[in-house]
Design an enzyme around this catalytic site. Structure first.
Site, PDB file in Angstrom:
ATOM      1  N   HIS A 135       0.901  -1.227   0.099  1.00  0.00           N
ATOM      2  CA  HIS A 135       0.021   0.028  -0.020  1.00  0.00           C
ATOM      3  C   HIS A 135       0.766   1.326  -0.233  1.00  0.00           C
ATOM      4  O   HIS A 135       0.930   1.958   0.905  1.00  0.00           O
ATOM      5  CB  HIS A 135      -1.052   0.025   1.068  1.00  0.00           C
ATOM      6  CG  HIS A 135      -2.242  -0.779   1.068  1.00  0.00           C
ATOM      7  ND1 HIS A 135      -2.709  -1.595   1.809  1.00  0.00           N
ATOM      8  CD2 HIS A 135      -2.828  -1.428  -0.057  1.00  0.00           C
ATOM      9  CE1 HIS A 135      -3.802  -2.084   1.725  1.00  0.00           C
ATOM     10  NE2 HIS A 135      -3.896  -2.169   0.207  1.00  0.00           N
ATOM     11  N   CYS A 177       3.541 -11.841   2.593  1.00  0.00           N
ATOM     12  CA  CYS A 177       4.746 -12.015   3.532  1.00  0.00           C
ATOM     13  C   CYS A 177       4.727 -13.163   4.443  1.00  0.00           C
ATOM     14  O   CYS A 177       3.612 -13.568   4.973  1.00  0.00           O
ATOM     15  CB  CYS A 177       4.155 -10.816   4.432  1.00  0.00           C
ATOM     16  SG  CYS A 177       5.186 -10.616   5.923  1.00  0.00           S
ATOM     17  N   HIS A 231     -10.015  -5.264   4.423  1.00  0.00           N
ATOM     18  CA  HIS A 231      -8.560  -5.086   4.531  1.00  0.00           C
ATOM     19  C   HIS A 231      -7.956  -6.297   3.558  1.00  0.00           C
ATOM     20  O   HIS A 231      -8.725  -7.612   3.986  1.00  0.00           O
ATOM     21  CB  HIS A 231      -7.921  -5.072   5.721  1.00  0.00           C
ATOM     22  CG  HIS A 231      -6.305  -4.647   5.692  1.00  0.00           C
ATOM     23  ND1 HIS A 231      -5.448  -5.441   5.216  1.00  0.00           N
ATOM     24  CD2 HIS A 231      -5.760  -3.215   5.551  1.00  0.00           C
ATOM     25  CE1 HIS A 231      -4.189  -5.152   5.225  1.00  0.00           C
ATOM     26  NE2 HIS A 231      -4.409  -3.645   5.406  1.00  0.00           N
ATOM     27  N   GLU A 272      -5.602  -8.160   3.620  1.00  0.00           N
ATOM     28  CA  GLU A 272      -5.120  -9.205   4.436  1.00  0.00           C
ATOM     29  C   GLU A 272      -6.031  -9.923   5.212  1.00  0.00           C
ATOM     30  O   GLU A 272      -5.954 -11.327   5.338  1.00  0.00           O
ATOM     31  CB  GLU A 272      -4.131  -8.628   5.588  1.00  0.00           C
ATOM     32  CG  GLU A 272      -3.543  -9.756   6.477  1.00  0.00           C
ATOM     33  CD  GLU A 272      -2.373  -9.317   7.751  1.00  0.00           C
ATOM     34  OE1 GLU A 272      -2.373 -10.104   8.507  1.00  0.00           O
ATOM     35  OE2 GLU A 272      -2.053  -8.327   7.444  1.00  0.00           O
ATOM     36  N   THR A 288      -1.934  -8.651  11.105  1.00  0.00           N
ATOM     37  CA  THR A 288      -0.726  -8.531  11.704  1.00  0.00           C
ATOM     38  C   THR A 288      -0.106  -7.221  11.738  1.00  0.00           C
ATOM     39  O   THR A 288       0.687  -6.897  12.354  1.00  0.00           O
ATOM     40  CB  THR A 288       0.335  -9.057  10.304  1.00  0.00           C
ATOM     41  OG1 THR A 288       0.506  -8.367   9.424  1.00  0.00           O
ATOM     42  CG2 THR A 288       0.323 -10.409  10.385  1.00  0.00           C
ATOM     43  N   SER A 336      -3.147   2.190   3.878  1.00  0.00           N
ATOM     44  CA  SER A 336      -2.259   1.250   4.890  1.00  0.00           C
ATOM     45  C   SER A 336      -2.531   1.236   6.259  1.00  0.00           C
ATOM     46  O   SER A 336      -2.560   2.226   7.080  1.00  0.00           O
ATOM     47  CB  SER A 336      -0.600   1.910   4.868  1.00  0.00           C
ATOM     48  OG  SER A 336       0.184   1.407   5.856  1.00  0.00           O
ATOM     49  N   SER A 337      -3.094  -0.045   6.793  1.00  0.00           N
ATOM     50  CA  SER A 337      -3.267  -0.090   8.233  1.00  0.00           C
ATOM     51  C   SER A 337      -2.376   0.077   8.931  1.00  0.00           C
ATOM     52  O   SER A 337      -2.621   0.885  10.112  1.00  0.00           O
ATOM     53  CB  SER A 337      -3.793  -1.674   8.369  1.00  0.00           C
ATOM     54  OG  SER A 337      -4.059  -1.875   9.795  1.00  0.00           O
ATOM     55  N   ASN A 338      -1.015  -0.322   9.134  1.00  0.00           N
ATOM     56  CA  ASN A 338      -0.139  -0.043   9.879  1.00  0.00           C
ATOM     57  C   ASN A 338       0.143   1.524   9.877  1.00  0.00           C
ATOM     58  O   ASN A 338       0.761   1.983  11.082  1.00  0.00           O
ATOM     59  CB  ASN A 338       1.005  -0.865   9.578  1.00  0.00           C
ATOM     60  CG  ASN A 338       2.046  -0.352   8.494  1.00  0.00           C
ATOM     61  OD1 ASN A 338       2.777   0.352   8.616  1.00  0.00           O
ATOM     62  ND2 ASN A 338       1.678  -1.073   7.362  1.00  0.00           N
ATOM     63  N   SER A 397       5.292   0.294   4.554  1.00  0.00           N
ATOM     64  CA  SER A 397       5.480   0.229   2.972  1.00  0.00           C
ATOM     65  C   SER A 397       5.975   1.535   2.445  1.00  0.00           C
ATOM     66  O   SER A 397       5.721   1.805   1.294  1.00  0.00           O
ATOM     67  CB  SER A 397       4.197   0.024   2.695  1.00  0.00           C
ATOM     68  OG  SER A 397       3.021   0.671   2.949  1.00  0.00           O
TER      69      SER A 397
END
Length: 320
Positions: A49, A104, A132, A134, A173, A231-233, A276
């Protein structure tokens, strides 16, 4: 009259920040495929992302598509780092396509955990965010309806299992470590026998970046996170900064999105980047800030990551 000196600004960099091993591996897979097989190489969904990463790979000859039916059968196709439902490689095999899975390895670990719980006859909960990629990929490892999604503490509080003694959970994750801990605490309080992940599902990179932001953000008037809105993170880093004490925090794709009004009353500014986001975007942001302020810069003495993941054997053997 001489020009007024630029205002002083303390700039604090969070470490670690930017690329993680899973993102680096995914990008390398596309690059190596282009080197070995030539352009075009097709990529199902964004490889990671970040539009800057995607645009650079497009320039090298990657073609990004939503689904496999947009790919010709005679060209390589790469699956994104977020993971895919089992139906995707099955379709690729049925069409005799050559595909490379850039999922990943830490996401793949969650897939394996979910399958093992299913084989053991447990009801499976997935802590994550609906929609999402993932989450779609993890839920798609098993028949539809088998994995139940838990997004909030309220979801955990209201969930009614078929058998409270036969439950397990896995997690996305890239979640907030603190928010997930609250959800897990609720599940464990209600279901003491629930099966836990053998090792924490939230990946090392997500955890390390959130811990670094916590250390830096406490004294910041403003905190900037470079990363995609998808981007979730990266989104979690903004939340962590605010929770840690930053007066304001913003997610930006790059330096061009900075609103300099945010700096009006700022004397201390923190900077980080999602897993990312390439380092050159951080360097460009720092350079742009230097143009406007008399900057004193410090860097958090955080974890130095040394994790690497191997590329698919087909790529390393072909290169050799």
């Amino acid at each position: 009259m001489p020009d007024a000196p630029p205002p002083k600004l303390a700039l604090k960099l969070a470490t670690p920040r930017g690329f993680c091993a899973g993102v680096d591996r995914a990008i390398q897979i596309v690059e190596r495929a282009l080197d070995l097989y030539g352009a075009p190489v097709y990529v199902r969904h964004e490889i990671v992302h970040n539009k800057h990463v995607v645009d650079r790979l497009k320039g090298l000859g990657a073609v990004f598509v939503k689904e496999l039916d947009q790919c010709p059968p005679d060209r390589p196709v790469v699956f994104s780092a977020h993971g895919v439902p089992k139906s995707v490689p099955a379709e690729a095999q049925s069409r005799q396509m050559f595909f490379l899975d850039a999922t990943c390895p830490l996401v793949s670990k969650v897939h394996v955990e979910a399958e093992r719980h299913h084989e053991a006859g447990r009801e499976i909960l997935l802590i994550g965010h609906a929609g999402h990629p993932e989450v779609i990929g993890t839920m798609g490892q098993l028949p539809e309806g088998v994995v139940k999604l838990i997004e909030t503490v309220d979801d955990a509080r209201n969930f009614q299992p078929a058998d409270p003694q036969n439950l397990a959970f896995v997690t996305q994750t890239t979640l907030s470590v603190d928010d997930t801990a609250d959800i897990v605490a609720e599940l464990k309080a209600r279901f003491p026998d629930i099966s836990l992940p053998h090792k924490e599902d939230i990946c090392y990179a997500t955890t390390n970046r959130q811990e670094a932001v916590k250390r830096v953000a406490e004294d910041c008037d403003l905190f900037l996170v470079i990363g995609s809105k998808k981007s979730s993170n990266s989104q979690r880093l903004v939340e962590v900064a605010l929770r840690a004490g930053a007066r304001s925090a913003h997610l930006i794709d790059d330096a061009s999105e900075v609103d300099w009004g945010w700096f009006a009353d700022a004397r201390t500014v923190g900077v980080s980047a999602g897993a990312s986001a390439p380092e050159n975007l951080i360097e460009a942001l720092i350079s742009t800030i230097h143009e406007r302020f008399d900057v004193s810069m410090s860097e958090d003495n955080g974890v130095r990551e040394t994790v690497t993941f191997k590329l698919p054997r087909v790529l390393t053997e072909a290169s050799a």
